[in-house]
Design a protein around this motif. Structure first.
Motif, PDB file in Angstrom:
ATOM      1  N   VAL A 176       0.863  -1.036   0.105  1.00 30.94           N
ATOM      2  CA  VAL A 176      -0.003   0.124   0.028  1.00 30.94           C
ATOM      3  C   VAL A 176       0.720   1.283   0.060  1.00 30.94           C
ATOM      4  O   VAL A 176       0.363   2.469  -0.548  1.00 30.94           O
ATOM      5  CB  VAL A 176      -0.957  -0.069   1.203  1.00 30.94           C
ATOM      6  CG1 VAL A 176      -0.548   0.137   2.387  1.00 30.94           C
ATOM      7  CG2 VAL A 176      -2.155   0.724   0.827  1.00 30.94           C
ATOM      8  N   HIS A 177       2.122   1.146   0.327  1.00 32.21           N
ATOM      9  CA  HIS A 177       2.881   2.603   0.536  1.00 32.21           C
ATOM     10  C   HIS A 177       3.311   2.938  -0.807  1.00 32.21           C
ATOM     11  O   HIS A 177       3.152   4.003  -1.136  1.00 32.21           O
ATOM     12  CB  HIS A 177       4.364   1.862   0.953  1.00 32.21           C
ATOM     13  CG  HIS A 177       4.271   2.433   2.663  1.00 32.21           C
ATOM     14  ND1 HIS A 177       3.986   3.535   3.086  1.00 32.21           N
ATOM     15  CD2 HIS A 177       4.873   1.557   3.553  1.00 32.21           C
ATOM     16  CE1 HIS A 177       4.498   3.472   4.405  1.00 32.21           C
ATOM     17  NE2 HIS A 177       4.984   2.210   4.687  1.00 32.21           N
ATOM     18  N   TYR A 178       3.508   1.860  -1.831  1.00 32.18           N
ATOM     19  CA  TYR A 178       3.994   2.304  -3.164  1.00 32.18           C
ATOM     20  C   TYR A 178       2.664   2.707  -3.879  1.00 32.18           C
ATOM     21  O   TYR A 178       2.737   3.499  -5.102  1.00 32.18           O
ATOM     22  CB  TYR A 178       4.569   1.153  -3.911  1.00 32.18           C
ATOM     23  CG  TYR A 178       6.229   1.672  -3.511  1.00 32.18           C
ATOM     24  CD1 TYR A 178       7.248   2.071  -4.712  1.00 32.18           C
ATOM     25  CD2 TYR A 178       6.739   1.666  -2.460  1.00 32.18           C
ATOM     26  CE1 TYR A 178       8.430   2.251  -4.478  1.00 32.18           C
ATOM     27  CE2 TYR A 178       8.156   2.118  -2.270  1.00 32.18           C
ATOM     28  CZ  TYR A 178       8.955   2.326  -3.441  1.00 32.18           C
ATOM     29  OH  TYR A 178      10.262   2.768  -3.189  1.00 32.18           O
ATOM     30  N   LEU A 179       1.612   2.204  -3.545  1.00 29.95           N
ATOM     31  CA  LEU A 179       0.432   2.601  -4.078  1.00 29.95           C
ATOM     32  C   LEU A 179      -0.113   4.121  -3.860  1.00 29.95           C
ATOM     33  O   LEU A 179      -1.296   4.204  -4.423  1.00 29.95           O
ATOM     34  CB  LEU A 179      -0.623   1.520  -4.071  1.00 29.95           C
ATOM     35  CG  LEU A 179      -0.418   0.126  -4.714  1.00 29.95           C
ATOM     36  CD1 LEU A 179      -1.421  -1.030  -4.083  1.00 29.95           C
ATOM     37  CD2 LEU A 179      -0.023   0.279  -6.022  1.00 29.95           C
ATOM     38  N   ASP A 180       0.455   4.644  -2.947  1.00 30.91           N
ATOM     39  CA  ASP A 180       0.319   6.146  -2.668  1.00 30.91           C
ATOM     40  C   ASP A 180       1.501   6.752  -3.272  1.00 30.91           C
ATOM     41  O   ASP A 180       1.093   7.747  -3.979  1.00 30.91           O
ATOM     42  CB  ASP A 180       0.481   6.215  -1.149  1.00 30.91           C
ATOM     43  CG  ASP A 180       0.505   7.721  -0.962  1.00 30.91           C
ATOM     44  OD1 ASP A 180      -0.746   8.564  -1.036  1.00 30.91           O
ATOM     45  OD2 ASP A 180       1.382   8.315  -0.710  1.00 30.91           O
ATOM     46  N   LEU A 181       2.687   6.265  -3.162  1.00 28.99           N
ATOM     47  CA  LEU A 181       3.751   6.872  -3.892  1.00 28.99           C
ATOM     48  C   LEU A 181       3.770   6.957  -5.425  1.00 28.99           C
ATOM     49  O   LEU A 181       3.891   8.323  -5.947  1.00 28.99           O
ATOM     50  CB  LEU A 181       5.223   6.114  -3.383  1.00 28.99           C
ATOM     51  CG  LEU A 181       6.279   6.872  -3.724  1.00 28.99           C
ATOM     52  CD1 LEU A 181       6.669   8.318  -3.138  1.00 28.99           C
ATOM     53  CD2 LEU A 181       7.571   6.180  -3.535  1.00 28.99           C
TER      54      LEU A 181
END
Length: 331
Positions: A176-181
């Protein structure tokens, strides 16, 4: 203005990452909550919270009249329940990612935040790590142009997932971190696809493909089959004769279109042409947090005070969760 925080969740992440950065700001932890009595007592001792201000029921914490905002790191189901209750009480919330267990709940929280006019700030500290922030500001410059390509990898080890056969923890707490970034860097995602390869139980590989509303393309590799003793992250954004990348969370490289220097007697380093490299100065004595938690919490406290900041809000959390569920479904 000293902000009075009610904090919920006293696990390892809160104790080692969030609370140490929180108390560097002008705050008072007015109340502390955790369902585990021993963990609650240990955290209270560490941060000097008197026993009368500790509790095991988060609803009792929210009922207090001596708090200005809520912080929570207690798992997605609790994040959603506390977030919705805090909106009803008009209390700003800092919530560790993910904001909820499902995209539907994340959307509900985002709508509640908008309707109440009360901020919910997500723990997407990847936006705030020093190197990512530097590189993102390069991407945002007019001379960089429209980003055409994203490439990245975000890996972790199988230690946590060998007994988690559906990889729920990996999806919710890592991916989920990279799906925000990624959309923060590249703009809105128009299409997303995913391919999956399981090397062995606990060892998952995902290749995620993006098409952005701008027309740009992206590929993100995520997985659970690399040692955490090696560098785990790398990303790159390319435009027309422009390229910026972040290696191992801390190193930034910015490439332009320099001329070849072979056989040139006047060869030198030319501002505006040659590659720029940045790394943190680890000899500096200041207590700097290059991972980004300090700056993220600082922005949360600023919006609690009524200031305008570009924060990862509940809508960004819902967007990340929608992308996550689309990827999991396709993989």
């Amino acid at each position: 203005m000293t902000i009075r925080i009610g904090w919920i969740g006293c696990g390892t992440h809160a104790n080692e990452m969030l609370l140490p950065q929180l108390i560097r700001h002008d705050v008072t932890i007015a109340a502390l909550c955790d369902t585990d009595e021993a963990r609650l007592a240990q955290t209270a001792r560490r941060y000097g919270i008197p026993v009368q201000n500790t509790m095991r029921d988060w609803q009792a914490l929210l009922a207090r009249q001596d708090i200005d905002a809520i912080g929570i790191a207690a798992g997605p189901a609790v994040h959603f329940a506390v977030g919705m209750a805090a909106m009803a009480r008009k209390l700003p919330v800092f919530v560790e990612k993910p904001p909820a267990a499902t995209a539907r709940e994340a959307e509900e929280l985002a709508k509640a935040s908008q309707a109440a006019g009360v901020p919910v700030v997500l723990g997407f500290m990847k936006r705030y790590s020093t190197a990512n922030r530097i590189a993102a500001n390069v991407v945002a410059k007019p001379e960089f142009g429209t980003p055409a390509s994203f490439l990245g990898e975000y890996m972790t080890a199988p230690t946590y997932f060998e007994k988690d056969p559906d990889y729920t923890g990996f999806y919710l707490h890592h991916c989920v971190h990279y799906l925000d970034l990624v959309p923060w860097l590249m703009g809105e995602v128009a299409q997303v696809g995913a391919r999956r390869h399981e090397l062995a139980p606990g060892k998952l590989l995902l290749h995620v493909d993006f098409r952005f509303a701008s027309g740009g393309l992206g590929t993100l590799v995520m997985g659970t089959h690399q040692s955490r003793g090696t560098p785990m992250e790398w990303w790159q954004v390319m435009a027309d004769h422009q390229r910026v990348e972040v290696r191992n969370v801390h190193e930034v490289r910015y490439y332009r279109a320099p001329p070849f220097k072979v056989s040139r007697t006047d060869a030198s380093l030319v501002d505006g042409e040659d590659t720029l490299v940045w790394e943190p100065n680890l000899t500096v004595a200041a207590n700097e947090d290059h991972k980004g938690y300090y700056a993220l919490i600082g922005d949360f406290l600023a919006v609690v005070r009524g200031e305008q900041r570009d924060v990862p809000d509940a809508a960004a959390g819902a967007r990340a969760m929608r992308l996550l569920e689309a990827i999991v479904t396709q993989a």
